[in-house]
Scaffold this active site. Structure first.
Site, PDB file in Angstrom:
ATOM      1  N   GLU A   1      24.008  37.517   1.291  1.00  0.00           N
ATOM      2  CA  GLU A   1      24.903  38.565   1.783  1.00  0.00           C
ATOM      3  C   GLU A   1      24.096  39.570   2.605  1.00  0.00           C
ATOM      4  OE1 GLU A   1      27.649  39.703   2.613  1.00  0.00           O
ATOM      5  OE2 GLU A   1      28.756  40.566   0.938  1.00  0.00           O
TER       6      GLU A   1
ATOM      7  N   ASP B   1      27.175  47.182  -1.121  1.00  0.00           N
ATOM      8  CA  ASP B   1      27.421  48.628  -1.094  1.00  0.00           C
ATOM      9  C   ASP B   1      28.047  49.032  -2.434  1.00  0.00           C
ATOM     10  OD1 ASP B   1      28.212  51.206  -0.560  1.00  0.00           O
ATOM     11  OD2 ASP B   1      29.395  50.756   1.206  1.00  0.00           O
TER      12      ASP B   1
ATOM     13  N   VAL C   1      25.384  51.486   8.294  1.00  0.00           N
ATOM     14  CA  VAL C   1      24.342  50.874   9.121  1.00  0.00           C
ATOM     15  C   VAL C   1      24.887  49.689   9.922  1.00  0.00           C
ATOM     16  CG1 VAL C   1      22.478  51.631   7.604  1.00  0.00           C
ATOM     17  CG2 VAL C   1      23.541  49.403   7.208  1.00  0.00           C
TER      18      VAL C   1
ATOM     19  N   ASP D   1      28.062  44.945  11.524  1.00  0.00           N
ATOM     20  CA  ASP D   1      28.859  45.397  12.672  1.00  0.00           C
ATOM     21  C   ASP D   1      29.557  46.716  12.416  1.00  0.00           C
ATOM     22  OD1 ASP D   1      30.829  44.414  10.767  1.00  0.00           O
ATOM     23  OD2 ASP D   1      32.251  44.437  12.431  1.00  0.00           O
TER      24      ASP D   1
ATOM     25  N   ARG E   1      26.296  43.422  16.105  1.00  0.00           N
ATOM     26  CA  ARG E   1      25.711  42.367  15.267  1.00  0.00           C
ATOM     27  C   ARG E   1      24.457  41.782  15.898  1.00  0.00           C
ATOM     28  NH1 ARG E   1      29.411  41.118  11.115  1.00  0.00           N
ATOM     29  NH2 ARG E   1      31.599  41.065  11.707  1.00  0.00           N
TER      30      ARG E   1
HETATM   31  P1  5GP Z   1      31.000  46.416  -0.890  1.00  0.00           P
HETATM   32  O1  5GP Z   1      32.171  45.618  -1.380  1.00  0.00           O
HETATM   33  O2  5GP Z   1      29.707  46.109  -1.631  1.00  0.00           O
HETATM   34  O3  5GP Z   1      31.303  47.888  -0.882  1.00  0.00           O
HETATM   35  O4  5GP Z   1      30.805  46.085   0.641  1.00  0.00           O
HETATM   36  C1  5GP Z   1      30.427  44.829   1.043  1.00  0.00           C
HETATM   37  C2  5GP Z   1      30.724  44.591   2.498  1.00  0.00           C
HETATM   38  O5  5GP Z   1      31.079  45.792   3.182  1.00  0.00           O
HETATM   39  C3  5GP Z   1      29.506  44.067   3.211  1.00  0.00           C
HETATM   40  O6  5GP Z   1      29.466  42.674   3.152  1.00  0.00           O
HETATM   41  C4  5GP Z   1      29.689  44.581   4.607  1.00  0.00           C
HETATM   42  O7  5GP Z   1      30.480  43.677   5.330  1.00  0.00           O
HETATM   43  C5  5GP Z   1      30.454  45.869   4.429  1.00  0.00           C
HETATM   44  N1  5GP Z   1      29.569  47.046   4.436  1.00  0.00           N
HETATM   45  C6  5GP Z   1      29.200  47.833   3.404  1.00  0.00           C
HETATM   46  N2  5GP Z   1      28.387  48.819   3.801  1.00  0.00           N
HETATM   47  C7  5GP Z   1      28.202  48.645   5.128  1.00  0.00           C
HETATM   48  C8  5GP Z   1      27.431  49.341   6.130  1.00  0.00           C
HETATM   49  O8  5GP Z   1      26.715  50.323   5.912  1.00  0.00           O
HETATM   50  N3  5GP Z   1      27.518  48.837   7.390  1.00  0.00           N
HETATM   51  C9  5GP Z   1      28.268  47.753   7.724  1.00  0.00           C
HETATM   52  N4  5GP Z   1      28.260  47.365   8.987  1.00  0.00           N
HETATM   53  N5  5GP Z   1      29.001  47.081   6.817  1.00  0.00           N
HETATM   54  C10 5GP Z   1      28.959  47.518   5.531  1.00  0.00           C
END
Ligand code: 5GP
Length: 183
Positions: free
Chosen positions: A106, A110, A158, A164, A170
């Site tokens: 992955e 986050d 980020v 993206d 990307r």
């Molecule tokens: P989570 O479910 O852990 O909050 O987020 C996972 C997904 O959110 C990641 O696979 C990514 O696609 C997107 N994501 C989370 N934080 C960021 C970030 O800082 N930048 C970007 N571009 N995508 C993020």
């Protein structure tokens, strides 16, 4: 990508957090670690689309083992920079993973919401083992077992190296935080 395009895109970055050279060196280390750990049980790497593609491409070439690769598409964000709280499967695996040593690759963990959903889903398919390799890991309350982490990531939005904003950035070779004017 031409130098001009790269500069144009990089202008939208507030700060470069990880340079292309830092990323390359760390991905090589991760690959060597994975190769050691899976020496007697070749892994199936499951890349999470779309953000994993540069990371996965570099990682597999650093793992000196006869591995296999499959992909899953998950979507947890729209064009926004905050979690929608909704995870949707947009593409499933091509094959069964029963009895396989699965390593999920992955771009970033986050809140952990996406990964938790994914791990719950994959566990029901009875893999022999299930681990996670994330290039970036943001600090937070999530208690997710991420076995391999490239870099701890500051709590900023980020982009670059697969990550993206609204489908852009990307192809940046580095990772950085996005300026507010670019959102
Ligand atoms: P989570 O479910 O852990 O909050 O987020 C996972 C997904 O959110 C990641 O696979 C990514 O696609 C997107 N994501 C989370 N934080 C960021 C970030 O800082 N930048 C970007 N571009 N995508 C993020």
């Amino acid at each position: 990508m031409t130098r001009r395009t790269q500069l144009e895109l990089a202008r939208d970055l507030d700060k470069v957090l990880f340079s292309a050279e830092q990323i390359a060196a760390r991905v090589r280390e991760l690959g060597e670690q994975v190769a050691q750990d899976y020496a007697d049980r070749p892994p199936l790497l499951v890349g999470i689309l779309c953000g994993c593609f540069p990371f996965l491409a570099d990682l597999v070439r650093s793992i000196d083992l006869p591995l296999r690769v499959d992909f899953m598409g998950l979507s947890s964000y729209g064009d926004d920079t905050a979690s929608s709280g909704v995870v949707r499967t947009t593409k499933d695996l091509e094959r069964s993973i029963e009895g396989e040593h699965v390593l999920v690759v992955e771009d970033i963990v986050d809140t952990g919401l996406t990964m938790r959903y994914l791990l719950d889903n994959l566990r029901t398919r009875r893999p022999a083992s299930l681990e996670v390799c994330a290039l970036l890991h943001k600090p937070g309350p999530q208690a997710l077992p991420v076995r391999y982490v490239g870099f701890p990531c500051p709590d900023a939005f980020v982009v670059g190296y697969g990550l993206d904003y609204a489908g852009r950035y990307r192809n940046l070779p580095m990772i950085g935080s996005l300026r507010s004017h670019a959102r």
